[in-house]
Design a protein around this motif. Structure first.
Motif, PDB file in Angstrom:
ATOM      1  N   ALA A   3      67.008  81.063 -58.243  1.00 25.16           N
ATOM      2  CA  ALA A   3      68.269  80.313 -58.099  1.00 25.16           C
ATOM      3  C   ALA A   3      69.475  81.213 -58.352  1.00 25.16           C
ATOM      4  O   ALA A   3      70.500  80.752 -58.855  1.00 25.16           O
ATOM      5  CB  ALA A   3      68.285  79.121 -59.040  1.00 25.16           C
ATOM      6  N   ALA A   4      69.363  82.493 -57.988  1.00 30.28           N
ATOM      7  CA  ALA A   4      70.514  83.384 -58.114  1.00 30.28           C
ATOM      8  C   ALA A   4      71.687  82.842 -57.302  1.00 30.28           C
ATOM      9  O   ALA A   4      72.844  82.952 -57.700  1.00 30.28           O
ATOM     10  CB  ALA A   4      70.143  84.794 -57.653  1.00 30.28           C
ATOM     11  N   PHE A   5      71.365  82.249 -56.142  1.00 24.73           N
ATOM     12  CA  PHE A   5      72.352  81.519 -55.361  1.00 24.73           C
ATOM     13  C   PHE A   5      72.030  80.031 -55.530  1.00 24.73           C
ATOM     14  O   PHE A   5      71.052  79.528 -54.945  1.00 24.73           O
ATOM     15  CB  PHE A   5      72.290  81.923 -53.888  1.00 24.73           C
ATOM     16  N   PRO A   6      72.829  79.313 -56.328  1.00 27.48           N
ATOM     17  CA  PRO A   6      72.469  77.928 -56.709  1.00 27.48           C
ATOM     18  C   PRO A   6      72.212  76.993 -55.537  1.00 27.48           C
ATOM     19  O   PRO A   6      71.259  76.215 -55.563  1.00 27.48           O
ATOM     20  CB  PRO A   6      73.695  77.476 -57.521  1.00 27.48           C
ATOM     21  N   MET A   7      73.038  77.073 -54.492  1.00 26.14           N
ATOM     22  CA  MET A   7      72.863  76.157 -53.359  1.00 26.14           C
ATOM     23  C   MET A   7      71.521  76.406 -52.666  1.00 26.14           C
ATOM     24  O   MET A   7      70.790  75.474 -52.344  1.00 26.14           O
ATOM     25  CB  MET A   7      74.011  76.314 -52.360  1.00 26.14           C
ATOM     26  N   ARG A   8      71.194  77.675 -52.460  1.00 25.19           N
ATOM     27  CA  ARG A   8      69.919  78.022 -51.820  1.00 25.19           C
ATOM     28  C   ARG A   8      68.753  77.641 -52.723  1.00 25.19           C
ATOM     29  O   ARG A   8      67.744  77.120 -52.266  1.00 25.19           O
ATOM     30  CB  ARG A   8      69.884  79.520 -51.515  1.00 25.19           C
ATOM     31  N   GLY A   9      68.902  77.901 -54.039  1.00 27.54           N
ATOM     32  CA  GLY A   9      67.845  77.542 -54.975  1.00 27.54           C
ATOM     33  C   GLY A   9      67.602  76.049 -55.035  1.00 27.54           C
ATOM     34  O   GLY A   9      66.466  75.593 -55.069  1.00 27.54           O
ATOM     35  N   SER A  10      68.693  75.263 -55.016  1.00 30.34           N
ATOM     36  CA  SER A  10      68.553  73.812 -55.033  1.00 30.34           C
ATOM     37  C   SER A  10      67.871  73.298 -53.767  1.00 30.34           C
ATOM     38  O   SER A  10      67.052  72.374 -53.813  1.00 30.34           O
ATOM     39  CB  SER A  10      69.935  73.169 -55.181  1.00 30.34           C
ATOM     40  N   THR A  11      68.204  73.914 -52.637  1.00 28.10           N
ATOM     41  CA  THR A  11      67.577  73.526 -51.368  1.00 28.10           C
ATOM     42  C   THR A  11      66.076  73.812 -51.393  1.00 28.10           C
ATOM     43  O   THR A  11      65.263  72.963 -51.004  1.00 28.10           O
ATOM     44  CB  THR A  11      68.237  74.274 -50.195  1.00 28.10           C
ATOM     45  N   MET A  12      65.696  74.997 -51.848  1.00 28.03           N
ATOM     46  CA  MET A  12      64.272  75.352 -51.912  1.00 28.03           C
ATOM     47  C   MET A  12      63.532  74.439 -52.887  1.00 28.03           C
ATOM     48  O   MET A  12      62.391  74.031 -52.623  1.00 28.03           O
ATOM     49  CB  MET A  12      64.108  76.817 -52.324  1.00 28.03           C
ATOM     50  N   GLU A  13      64.165  74.100 -53.996  1.00 28.74           N
ATOM     51  CA  GLU A  13      63.537  73.215 -54.973  1.00 28.74           C
ATOM     52  C   GLU A  13      63.263  71.838 -54.372  1.00 28.74           C
ATOM     53  O   GLU A  13      62.191  71.255 -54.577  1.00 28.74           O
ATOM     54  CB  GLU A  13      64.434  73.078 -56.199  1.00 28.74           C
ATOM     55  N   ARG A  52      74.239  79.643 -42.426  1.00 28.86           N
ATOM     56  CA  ARG A  52      73.041  78.815 -42.411  1.00 28.86           C
ATOM     57  C   ARG A  52      72.882  78.098 -43.746  1.00 28.86           C
ATOM     58  O   ARG A  52      72.832  78.726 -44.797  1.00 28.86           O
ATOM     59  CB  ARG A  52      71.794  79.671 -42.142  1.00 28.86           C
ATOM     60  N   MET A  53      72.849  76.774 -43.683  1.00 30.85           N
ATOM     61  CA  MET A  53      72.609  75.960 -44.881  1.00 30.85           C
ATOM     62  C   MET A  53      71.112  75.711 -45.072  1.00 30.85           C
ATOM     63  O   MET A  53      70.629  75.601 -46.193  1.00 30.85           O
ATOM     64  CB  MET A  53      73.338  74.619 -44.760  1.00 30.85           C
ATOM     65  N   GLU A  54      70.401  75.622 -43.951  1.00 36.96           N
ATOM     66  CA  GLU A  54      68.965  75.363 -44.021  1.00 36.96           C
ATOM     67  C   GLU A  54      68.231  76.633 -44.430  1.00 36.96           C
ATOM     68  O   GLU A  54      68.587  77.736 -44.022  1.00 36.96           O
ATOM     69  CB  GLU A  54      68.465  74.891 -42.652  1.00 36.96           C
ATOM     70  N   VAL A  55      67.212  76.480 -45.269  1.00 40.25           N
ATOM     71  CA  VAL A  55      66.403  77.605 -45.720  1.00 40.25           C
ATOM     72  C   VAL A  55      65.032  77.511 -45.058  1.00 40.25           C
ATOM     73  O   VAL A  55      64.305  76.540 -45.258  1.00 40.25           O
ATOM     74  CB  VAL A  55      66.246  77.608 -47.252  1.00 40.25           C
ATOM     75  N   THR A  56      64.692  78.496 -44.253  1.00 40.11           N
ATOM     76  CA  THR A  56      63.371  78.537 -43.621  1.00 40.11           C
ATOM     77  C   THR A  56      62.691  79.854 -43.976  1.00 40.11           C
ATOM     78  O   THR A  56      63.347  80.875 -44.187  1.00 40.11           O
ATOM     79  CB  THR A  56      63.486  78.422 -42.085  1.00 40.11           C
ATOM     80  N   GLY A  57      61.365  79.808 -44.022  1.00 41.50           N
ATOM     81  CA  GLY A  57      60.603  81.013 -44.303  1.00 41.50           C
ATOM     82  C   GLY A  57      60.792  81.551 -45.705  1.00 41.50           C
ATOM     83  O   GLY A  57      60.781  82.775 -45.906  1.00 41.50           O
ATOM     84  N   ALA A  58      61.001  80.668 -46.682  1.00 39.22           N
ATOM     85  CA  ALA A  58      61.144  81.121 -48.066  1.00 39.22           C
ATOM     86  C   ALA A  58      59.849  81.783 -48.528  1.00 39.22           C
ATOM     87  O   ALA A  58      58.757  81.219 -48.377  1.00 39.22           O
ATOM     88  CB  ALA A  58      61.482  79.932 -48.972  1.00 39.22           C
ATOM     89  N   ARG A  59      59.960  82.973 -49.057  1.00 36.69           N
ATOM     90  CA  ARG A  59      58.780  83.734 -49.480  1.00 36.69           C
ATOM     91  C   ARG A  59      58.154  83.050 -50.702  1.00 36.69           C
ATOM     92  O   ARG A  59      58.728  83.053 -51.789  1.00 36.69           O
ATOM     93  CB  ARG A  59      59.180  85.165 -49.807  1.00 36.69           C
ATOM     94  N   THR A  60      56.988  82.470 -50.491  1.00 36.84           N
ATOM     95  CA  THR A  60      56.353  81.636 -51.505  1.00 36.84           C
ATOM     96  C   THR A  60      55.020  82.251 -51.931  1.00 36.84           C
ATOM     97  O   THR A  60      54.134  82.468 -51.105  1.00 36.84           O
ATOM     98  CB  THR A  60      56.118  80.216 -50.965  1.00 36.84           C
ATOM     99  N   LEU A  61      54.891  82.509 -53.207  1.00 38.04           N
ATOM    100  CA  LEU A  61      53.655  83.037 -53.781  1.00 38.04           C
ATOM    101  C   LEU A  61      52.940  81.901 -54.510  1.00 38.04           C
ATOM    102  O   LEU A  61      53.496  81.282 -55.414  1.00 38.04           O
ATOM    103  CB  LEU A  61      53.946  84.173 -54.756  1.00 38.04           C
ATOM    104  N   ILE A  62      51.724  81.595 -54.067  1.00 43.48           N
ATOM    105  CA  ILE A  62      50.948  80.495 -54.637  1.00 43.48           C
ATOM    106  C   ILE A  62      49.747  81.060 -55.388  1.00 43.48           C
ATOM    107  O   ILE A  62      48.956  81.833 -54.823  1.00 43.48           O
ATOM    108  CB  ILE A  62      50.477  79.513 -53.543  1.00 43.48           C
ATOM    109  N   ILE A  63      49.623  80.671 -56.636  1.00 46.06           N
ATOM    110  CA  ILE A  63      48.464  81.065 -57.446  1.00 46.06           C
ATOM    111  C   ILE A  63      47.615  79.817 -57.670  1.00 46.06           C
ATOM    112  O   ILE A  63      48.006  78.902 -58.398  1.00 46.06           O
ATOM    113  CB  ILE A  63      48.903  81.658 -58.798  1.00 46.06           C
ATOM    114  N   ASP A  64      46.476  79.754 -57.020  1.00 45.88           N
ATOM    115  CA  ASP A  64      45.567  78.602 -57.114  1.00 45.88           C
ATOM    116  C   ASP A  64      44.476  78.931 -58.123  1.00 45.88           C
ATOM    117  O   ASP A  64      43.476  79.568 -57.795  1.00 45.88           O
ATOM    118  CB  ASP A  64      44.983  78.283 -55.738  1.00 45.88           C
ATOM    119  N   ASN A  65      44.663  78.481 -59.335  1.00 43.82           N
ATOM    120  CA  ASN A  65      43.673  78.728 -60.393  1.00 43.82           C
ATOM    121  C   ASN A  65      42.528  77.728 -60.369  1.00 43.82           C
ATOM    122  O   ASN A  65      41.555  77.898 -61.120  1.00 43.82           O
ATOM    123  CB  ASN A  65      44.353  78.685 -61.769  1.00 43.82           C
TER     124      ASN A  65
END
Length: 360
Positions: free
Chosen positions: A123-133, A42-55
């Motif tokens: 970005a431990a896995f660069p390709m996945r990190g670049s996709t999420m970015e 899978r090249m596509e990244v779905t459901g990336a665990r995202t923590l949002i801090i809304d200050n």
């Protein structure tokens, strides 16, 4: 070359393949590789665990947060905690993305001042990190455009009328499965061709052929014709799996697909025959065939990385292996449909024919 003698030995080899249950490997191995890797890569990244801090806890900050919440690419969690503790979530592999919205986010927007949003990506896995970015940037730009409209901005904007070609749905299956066909038709025939000849050397039964009036050409033909016929059926089976199981579109010429696949199959058999020359046991033959076919097949087939993006020696190495040329033709017949109208496709067919002639 005596056709009657070859026919008798071909029937003997087919009987031996069925009796030794190698026939199971002939059809099970290609299907297993196609199904396992077709669903597994899978090249596509779905459901990336995202923590949002809304200050900021403002209207516009919540608008930005809602963009992440309603996207399939993010599994968002909104919390109020310190930056250091939030970063620990990424360090402990409990989150993939951390987004920090500053306190004066809405105030700076209303006053027309620039503001910054903190984004930390695993970005431990660069390709996945670049996709999420890139996904984060897309969501932020979309939200910024909507905020700008609400603020009554009248500065000229650029709208992008985007159209994706060849893989409109951006499905991983459409990008991976055609390449896997090229990988399977390189590995499986080469292994079987090497085994059938090395098996005779390992058991010592090859001396029976030395004592018989069978010529070297007839012996090789008797060994390779059954493998060629059996894997020719695989060409159609893999096509059916790709189009019906994975629903990959087919836009090109089936005749072109079939003929180039048969040509590629001859190259694969030739590789197996060459390996059988330098090996004397079946285990060594299998290991060497796997090394020669699987590693180049993954690296230089274009499945995981386009050949055009390679640099240095790797780009030249890719042009040594036939899988690169065959996979280009596969992607053309499945996704593009140019066929012989493409000069590059014609050139690659000629190169495959030359490789077949040279190896045979």
């Amino acid at each position: 070359m005596k056709l009657g003698v070859i026919k008798a030995y071909v029937l003997k080899e087919l009987t031996e393949i069925v009796r030794s249950r190698l026939i199971i490997m002939v059809y099970l191995l290609p299907t297993m590789v196609l199904v396992l890797f077709g669903y597994g890569i899978r090249m596509e990244v779905t459901g990336a665990r995202t923590l949002i801090i809304d200050n900021d806890q403002s209207h516009y900050s919540q608008l930005l947060v809602s963009k992440f919440e309603h996207s399939k690419y993010f599994d968002s969690t909104i919390e109020k905690r310190g930056e250091a503790k939030a970063l620990d979530e990424i360090h402990k592999a409990k989150s993939d993305i951390l987004i920090i919205i500053p306190e004066s986010f809405e105030k700076r927007l209303l006053h027309g001042q620039s503001t910054q949003i903190g984004v930390f990506v695993d970005a431990a896995f660069p390709m996945r990190g670049s996709t999420m970015e890139s996904y984060v940037k897309g969501v932020v730009l979309d939200a910024a455009s909507q905020m700008f409209e609400r603020l009554g901005g009248n500065a000229p904007t650029i709208s992008i009328n985007q159209r994706t070609l060849f893989n409109q749905a951006m499905r991983d299956e459409d990008a991976i499965v055609p390449g896997l066909i090229g990988l399977v038709l390189l590995i499986a025939p080469a292994i079987l061709a090497a085994l059938l000849i090395v098996k005779e050397k390992e058991r010592g039964t090859i001396f029976n052929f030395y004592a018989s009036p069978l010529s070297k050409g007839e012996f090789i033909a008797a060994k390779l014709i059954p493998v060629f016929l059996l894997h020719s059926i695989n060409i159609f089976i893999l096509f059916l799996w790709a189009t019906y199981l994975f629903e990959v579109p087919f836009r090109g010429s089936f005749l072109l697909y079939w003929l180039t696949s048969e040509l590629y199959l001859m190259i694969s058999l030739s590789i197996g025959m060459l390996i059988s020359i330098v090996t004397s046991t079946q285990i060594v033959a299998v290991v060497l065939t796997v090394i020669v076919t699987i590693i180049p097949g993954f690296l230089y087939s274009g499945i995981l990385m386009p050949i055009s993006s390679m640099i240095g020696v790797s780009r030249y190495e890719a042009h040594i292996f036939p899988v690169m040329y065959y996979n280009h033709i596969l992607y053309d017949v499945f996704l593009v449909g140019e066929g012989l109208a493409s000069s590059k496709t014609v050139m690659y067919i000629v190169i495959l024919a030359f490789l077949c002639f040279f190896l045979c």
